[in-house]
Design an enzyme around this catalytic site. Structure first.
Site, PDB file in Angstrom:
ATOM      1  CG  HIS A 224      -1.478   1.281   1.623  1.00  0.00           C
ATOM      2  ND1 HIS A 224      -2.158   2.061   0.730  1.00  0.00           N
ATOM      3  CD2 HIS A 224      -1.494   1.954   2.797  1.00  0.00           C
ATOM      4  CE1 HIS A 224      -2.554   3.166   1.363  1.00  0.00           C
ATOM      5  NE2 HIS A 224      -2.158   3.134   2.611  1.00  0.00           N
ATOM      6  CE1 TYR A 255      -4.023   7.467   3.884  1.00  0.00           C
ATOM      7  CE2 TYR A 255      -4.741   5.436   2.837  1.00  0.00           C
ATOM      8  CZ  TYR A 255      -3.807   6.146   3.559  1.00  0.00           C
ATOM      9  OH  TYR A 255      -2.642   5.538   3.954  1.00  0.00           O
ATOM     10  CG  ASP A 546     -29.203 -24.515   8.614  1.00  0.00           C
ATOM     11  OD1 ASP A 546     -28.118 -24.157   8.119  1.00  0.00           O
ATOM     12  OD2 ASP A 546     -30.286 -24.412   8.021  1.00  0.00           O
TER      13      ASP A 546
END
Lengths: 838, 326, 254
Positions: A224, A255, A546
């Protein structure tokens, strides 16, 4: 110079924000003898924490990430390390304007105060922005900057104050020993420590450390880029680290934030620059720090031009220069989420990796809870390291998805957006036929699943009067009206659905029944040949899973679970296996392929290709048995998730293609159609009110609230029974409801289709929150072609959980009236289940 | 013949030049050639030269003698080398020595290996020199009719010969320096009192841990008490706490003090290469794991702002005790 | 005035250098590169001189094609044009020959540079001679170790200030002249964003002079031996003062 203890209850490796926070919360939770190691010096050992931009925007589309972020902000604030600056995301394009409206809905759904603001208001808050290129702002007053290094130091101090923590910097781990699949020892250059629990909080180095124990932590270090430009007098005048709101310039994926007299400019727009954990320089060899690599200027040039456009004034200040520029490393996982929890490969080896600064303290809390109690309050299905199948933990996959995912960090990502890289990992035996039929594949767990079939486009004419198109591109993205047409064809005739992505486990042995009784809420002790659908609860009584369990023989069972949570289910089940060896657990997922054959003509088709008796009398609903289908030994299970007559047909993987061809051949005269997961997972399911794990079913909710409590409570003990009993006694704090959208035309006259995660509001537009602070939002949304409705599901507290109640749903900046049509489990379509029991 | 360029240190042969003489003697013995010395200085050097086995001292003289311009001096040395027939030239690797050697080598068209720590003579000379101020060592081969070598001060023992001989003094007046285009020394200011970094016996140096320009007061006090100089790290210079002339390091001054007291300096490589020439290093740092602490001979762990005042106070007391005893 | 600055691409400082397996070169995998600190000051000085006196700054670097990165950096600081001298030989004589030949080529086209600035010694090889050799072959005055540059009122001379063991020396040299400067000359600026964007598009031409190797041949590199002895901890905090004073007495400092 410091001495390490010979043994520890837990060794936390890595003293960045994640490791410090885990150590701190373990101490708070009562752990003693915690050792925290780092190979670098303190307070900044050289990982990503040391160069992060340290700002926090609380709003995320993900509920659990937002929850962890908000908790982190509270923790930073308590440490005195949070400076609230506010933050604005600005839109330069119409597409981003829509995205900001969507973020506004997420803010409302998760309870963060944000506002959409005009360019003029943006200029009032940050006077240096050229608002002529800004169309809209998304203003979050609580956005803040934090000091993660100092926070980490305070967290260590507090844990040391409890006498629970030994900290050892400049200590390199050279090996992690295991014994019987469990952690036994950590070896370091300052001595060895006997322990049965290790937390890998090593950021970009995590894969390397985990590998020492034989586990994979699927992340890759990516660059980055960020630069600091200064000095800028207007910023210096504030005499503070940050005196103006942080600006996220979303369209160029950048930013800008004040940092003292400088403006820090960071970017997620450049090409993905991937590194290898083994190739990161040592602390000694690194010029700035191991994770601050030399800046590659050419990758950043376009971003500089974008930054100049938004901040033309201050970035052109005479004398202001680029004082600092780095290629900072951060961690990226295949899906961009964190990797938390115990690794599936090694007992006692926990991961706290790929954690952003905004999540660090909250992650520490979650992990400490998990390690201490075995469960978490916040549902972790999107963050659990066990969510990845083995194929998703390979270097090839991790790198491919990180490469593709990097630009999505600030991107506009549609909830159903599909990955492009490394596709075709897992193919069902039907895949060649599906390709011939023009299947549009969606991926789950690496499996390619048809979502709809272009070959069914002709059905659109057949059902022209009952199938809507979606006029708005966003609503129609990753969707096709063919799904609805396939649905209607299945309901009228018969459809074939590829369900091979199911996770399937065989459980056998003398202890099998007791074991499954302990795992499942429902009574598993059924006659051989019967199946049971059951919630699986965690220790808090919330949903863990489930699934369906078939009793194949007295001591032999088959578990069939959804594909997306397969690895988590596998870990949950294997973690609870009895130690005495009385149960054999086998993952048969890759050995079995599955076809769903459903529709009023399903029996006609099946009876044509088998000599076994598949009549209603001989093969009642809920039973399973082996039948021969044209020479293919097939486990047929009479059950349906779409609510129609038919079977799940489970066959040996290598005979799958024959099964498919046989069914289609026999089905031709009955108008058989292939149908996709669009029908199975959404339209058919919603009409029947079936709940989906990860959508309606999460650990925050219990079976009473989800309408899945059973009339009787079985006598054997099972995981989550106590809280389940308490929930039954107390009654629901909130109830899962089905709603219809009454009017869905927006202010431009365009028909819209609200999607999942939209907040459900009162008729006056107020948020609805239950007594446990859980907000109401859309858990699932989709068409109900057989009903001619567009359905939503969501939890609603009393008094809203009553049929006929009118409410609002906010979607893309507008609110639409909706009506509660079901409170509880009874399906809207075929409420008495006559069709599937026919 | 091997020629050694001798630096004048207040009328005597400089310490670093004596090391060059010792090495020249060793190489000359191997090559079976004599050692000569050359100087621009005026000191009485013959006793020292004799002790190091040199047989001739060439005093480079002439109308330019007061002109310190490096071009002229380099050209003059080059001319001497040719006329005296030197096959190797050695000098101390000081700033001054390196500059004159570079000029002489350039004038004569020969190769020059600066800042060597080991030299072995043969047809080619095998040598080891320091790069990056000491971050790396380079092994190299030096060829050519005349080999130019400068020596890192402190890398050779200045051993004397067992049987000193006579030293003949010859005067050398170069002929071809008048038409040289060159710079002129137009101003020279001698710095005031206070020890210079390059020559101080003790240096009290500060880094990030000092925290501010004002924080250097206690370092100055201690340096004053010990008769030493104040140095600093690059962080201190870049933060504006100290002038660049105080910087010890790769791009600052390389020191050779007896004791280097490093206060609040973690010890990045850039700094280490500047101070590694010190005979002893005392590191004062809050971080017991700081690189300079582990490289130092002595360490005190703690805050310099508490430690230094205490040291100053105790040192004063000790001085008084000693004076009282006398 | 026309100013030329010769810069060198060197590993950015900070990390411990490691070597390739055969020891003939440094391992550059993790390294960022930068302009040597002396030369960065030279660029800054040139930009300031031209801002004051008018003219053009050209930066020149000899080395592999990657030196373009440093040329562009210098241009982002304000230099107007770059010259890439492709050159594989790294010994100081060959480097000086390549630089001199390149300067000759440039000057034959556009006339002489009034001032050529170099670093006193490179941050990596540290040969302490390239500037002097270039000056000798061009027949120009040269002063090394310079920490102050001032152009005379007439514009025909330059005053060069440097520190010596005794104090400060100022030399006057007629233009065209050469000087090898040291860090401390000035505080180099950080490039502005506009500067970076401008530099991206600025002109860089390439020269490929053919020069013979010199007489200094690198055989291999190695790490200096680490001190292996233990550090003696004299104490903790102010309590250690007595031990420190003992040490000072022992060393004869008190």
């Amino acid at each position: 110079m410091n001495t390490l203890p010979d043994s520890a209850d837990v060794v936390v490796i890595g003293a960045g924000i994640a490791g410090n926070s885990v150590a701190h919360h373990l101490a708070q939770a009562g752990w003693h003898n915690i050792v925290l190691l780092d190979k670098g010096p303190l307070p900044d050992p050289g990982g990503s924490t040391g160069h992060a931009s340290n700002f926090i925007f609380p709003v995320d589309h993900s509920k659990e990430i937002t929850a962890i972020t908000v908790d982190s902000m509270h923790q930073y604030e308590k440490l005195g390390m949070l400076t609230t600056s506010g933050g604005i995301e600005v839109a330069r394009t119409e597409e981003r304007v829509e995205e900001l409206k969507r973020r506004m809905a997420s803010a409302k759904a998760w309870g963060i105060h944000s506002e959409l603001i005009s360019p003029e208001r943006v200029a009032e808050l940050v006077p240096f922005v050229d608002t002529s290129i800004v169309k809209l702002g998304f203003w979050t007053p609580s956005a803040a900057v934090v000091d993660p290094l100092q926070s980490g130091a305070l967290m260590r101090e507090q844990a040391q104050g409890l006498g629970a923590l030994t900290v050892s910097a400049n200590t390199e781990v050279s090996g992690i020993d295991t014994s019987g699949g469990r952690i036994s020892k950590v070896r370091t250059d300052r001595g060895d420590i006997d322990t049965d629990t290790v937390v890998v909080a090593c950021g970009v180095w995590s894969p390397r450390i985990a590998r020492m124990a034989g586990a994979r932590i699927p992340l890759v270090p990516v660059v980055h880029q960020l630069i600091d430009v200064g000095p800028i007098p207007e910023l210096a005048e504030t005499h503070s680290e940050i005196g103006y709101p942080i600006v996220r310039d979303m369209d160029p994926l950048m930013y800008e934030r004040q940092s003292g007299a400088d403006l820090e400019v960071g970017s997620y727009a450049h090409r993905a620059i991937l590194h290898e954990p083994d190739d990161i320089p040592s602390y000694e060899a690194a010029q700035l720090s191991p994770t601050q690599l030399p800046f590659t200027q050419e990758d950043f040039d376009p971003q500089m031009e974008d930054a100049l456009e938004l901040f033309p004034g201050i970035l052109n200040t005479p004398g202001a220069g680029i004082r600092h520029s780095i290629n900072g490393l951060l961690s990226l996982t295949p899906d961009g989420g964190p990797v938390l929890g115990e690794t599936p490969e090694v007992k006692g080896l926990w991961s706290a990796a790929s954690v952003w600064i905004k999540e660090g303290p909250g992650v520490g809390k979650v992990l400490a809870d998990w390690m201490t109690h075995g469960s978490t309050e916040v549902d972790m299905h999107g963050a659990d390291i066990a969510r990845f199948y083995p194929n998703q933990r390979t270097t090839t996959h991790v790198r491919a998805r990180a490469d593709e995912g990097f630009n999505k960090i600030y991107g506009i990502v549609h909830p159903n957006e599909q990955w492009e890289s490394n596709r075709g990992q897992r193919l069902s035996p039907f895949h060649p036929r599906e390709v011939e039929l023009g299947a549009r594949f969606f991926e789950v767990g690496g499996w390619e699943r048809p979502h709809w079939y272009e070959s069914n486009r002709a059905l659109l004419e057949e059902y022209a009067d009952r199938v809507d198109d979606r006029p708005h591109e966003w609503d129609a993205r990753w969707w096709s009206p063919i799904i609805n047409a396939e649905h209607l064809a299945l309901r009228e005739r018969v459809g074939v659905i590829d369900l091979t992505a199911f996770a399937q486990f065989d459980v056998s042995g003398p202890g099998a029944l007791d074991y499954l009784q302990r795992m499942a809420l429902a009574q598993v002790d059924k006659p051989v040949g019967k199946s049971v659908y059951t919630p699986i609860l965690d220790h808090n009584g919330g949903f863990r899973s489930d699934l369906t369990i078939i009793r194949l023989d007295t001591d032999s069972f088959r578990i069939i679970a959804g594909g997306s949570d397969g690895p988590r289910d596998k870990k949950w089940f294997t973690d609870h296996l009895p130690a005495d060896g009385s149960v054999v657990f086998t993952d048969v997922t890759s050995a079995v392929c599955t076809i769903g054959l459903w529709g009023p003509r399903a029996r006609d088709v099946l009876s044509a290709v088998t000599e076994d008796d598949v009549s209603a009398e001989a093969f009642p609903f809920g039973t399973a048995r082996y039948i021969d289908v044209d020479g293919v030994p097939t486990l047929a299970l009479k059950i349906s998730y779409v609510g129609d007559l038919g079977w799940e047909l489970h066959a040996p993987f290598d005979q799958g293609l024959k099964l498919w061809d046989t069914l289609f051949e026999a089905g031709r005269e009955h108008g058989i159609v292939p149908a996709g997961i669009g029908v199975y997972g959404t339209t058919g399911r919603l009409e029947k009110g079936y709940r989906l794990m990860g959508a309606e079913l999460e650990s925050e909710y219990n079976p009473v609230e989800a309408g899945l409590a059973l009339p009787k409570v079985k006598s054997p003990d099972f995981v989550g029974k106590e809280p389940y009993l308490r929930a039954r006694e107390r009654g629901p704090d909130t109830t899962l409801c089905t709603l219809t959208v009454d009017e869905c035309t927006d202010s431009n006259g365009t028909r819209r289709y609200p999607q999942a995660h939209s907040p459900i509001l009162t008729t006056t537009g107020e948020r609805i929150v239950d007594s446990r602070a859980r907000s109401s939002y859309v858990t699932s949304a989709g068409s109900a072609p057989s009903l001619g409705e567009y359905l939503l599901m969501g939890y609603l507290p009393a008094p809203y959980a009553a049929e006929g109640t009118g409410l609002l749903v906010e979607y893309m900046g507008e609110q639409y009236p909706v009506t509660v049509v079901r409170a509880g489990r009874t399906p809207l379509f075929d409420p008495d289940d006559e069709r599937m029991k026919a | 013949m091997l020629l050694v360029l001798v630096e004048d240190d207040s009328g005597a042969v400089s310490g670093a030049s004596r090391e060059a003489l010792a090495l020249a003697h060793e190489l000359a013995t191997k090559l079976d050639v004599p050692v000569h010395a050359a100087t621009f200085g005026t000191g009485e050097f013959t006793t020292t030269l004799s002790a190091h086995g040199a047989s001739v001292l060439h005093r480079i003289e002439g109308p330019f003698a007061d002109d310190c311009s490096p071009e002229v001096r380099g050209a003059a040395l080059g001319e001497l080398i040719r006329s005296a027939g030197a096959t190797g030239v050695l000098a101390a690797g000081s700033e001054w020595g390196n500059e004159i050697m570079a000029h002489a080598a350039a004038r004569t068209g020969e190769a020059f290996a600066s800042n060597c720590v080991e030299v072995d003579a043969g047809r080619e000379w095998s040598l080891t020199r320091v790069r990056g101020g000491g971050m790396l060592l380079e092994e190299a081969e030096l060829s050519g009719a005349v080999k130019f070598v400068s020596l890192v001060p402190g890398s050779v023992e200045p051993t004397e010969v067992t049987a000193p001989g006579e030293v003949a003094t010859e005067s050398f007046v170069p002929e071809h320096v008048d038409d040289l285009v060159h710079s002129k020394l137009v101003e020279r200011t001698t710095s005031g009192t206070g020890a210079s970094l390059a020559t101080a016996r003790v240096i009290v140096s500060g880094g990030r841990g000092v925290g501010s320009a004002e924080g250097f007061a206690s370092l100055e006090e201690l340096a004053g008490l010990l008769g030493g100089a104040v140095g600093c790290s690059r962080v201190a210079t870049n933060s504006g706490w100290r002038p660049h002339s105080d910087q010890v390091g790769l791009t600052g001054t390389k020191i050779a003090a007896d004791l280097y007291i490093a206060c609040g300096i973690s010890g990045a490589t850039q700094h280490w290469v500047g101070c590694m020439g010190a005979k002893s290093i005392l590191a004062v740092n809050t971080d017991p794991e700081a690189p300079l602490v582990s490289r130092a001979d002595y360490a005190v762990i703690g805050d310099i702002h508490q430690i230094l005042p205490a040291v100053v106070e105790r040192a004063r007391e000790r001085k008084k005790e000693v004076q009282g005893a006398v | 005035m026309k100013v030329l600055v010769c810069i060198k691409r060197v590993p950015a400082p900070g990390g411990k250098l490691s070597l390739t397996e055969d020891g003939t070169d440094i391992d550059t995998r993790h390294l960022g590169f930068t302009i040597g600190p002396h030369e960065e000051c030279a660029v800054e000085e040139a930009v300031r001189l031209v801002a004051e006196h008018g003219g053009q700054v050209t930066v020149l670097s000899a080395g592999p094609p990657e030196v373009e990165e440093q040329l562009r950096y210098a241009m982002s600081m304000g230099a107007n044009a770059g010259v890439l001298v492709e050159q594989s030989a790294q010994d100081p004589e060959a480097t000086a020959r390549a630089l001199a030949e390149a300067i000759g080529t440039l000057e034959s086209e556009d006339g002489p540079f009034d001032l050529v600035l170099l670093g006193n010694e490179s941050a990596d090889a540290g040969n302490y001679q390239v500037g002097v050799r270039v000056a000798c072959s061009l027949g120009r005055p040269v002063v090394g170790g310079v920490k102050g540059v001032e152009v005379g009122a007439e514009g025909t001379d330059v005053f060069l200030r440097r520190e010596s063991a005794e104090g400060i020396e100022v030399y006057q040299a007629p233009l065209p002249a050469i000087t090898a400067v040291k860090e401390g000359l000035n505080l180099p600026r950080y490039p502005s964003i506009q500067g970076r964007l401008r530099a991206k598009k600025g002109p860089v031409r390439t020269l490929r002079p053919e020069v013979p190797q010199g007489g200094l041949r690198t055989v291999r590199l190695r790490q200096p031996p680490e001190k292996s002895k233990e550090t003696v901890v004299l104490g903790y905090g102010a309590d250690a003062a007595d031990s420190v004073v003992d040490l000072l007495v022992e060393k004869g400092m008190v």
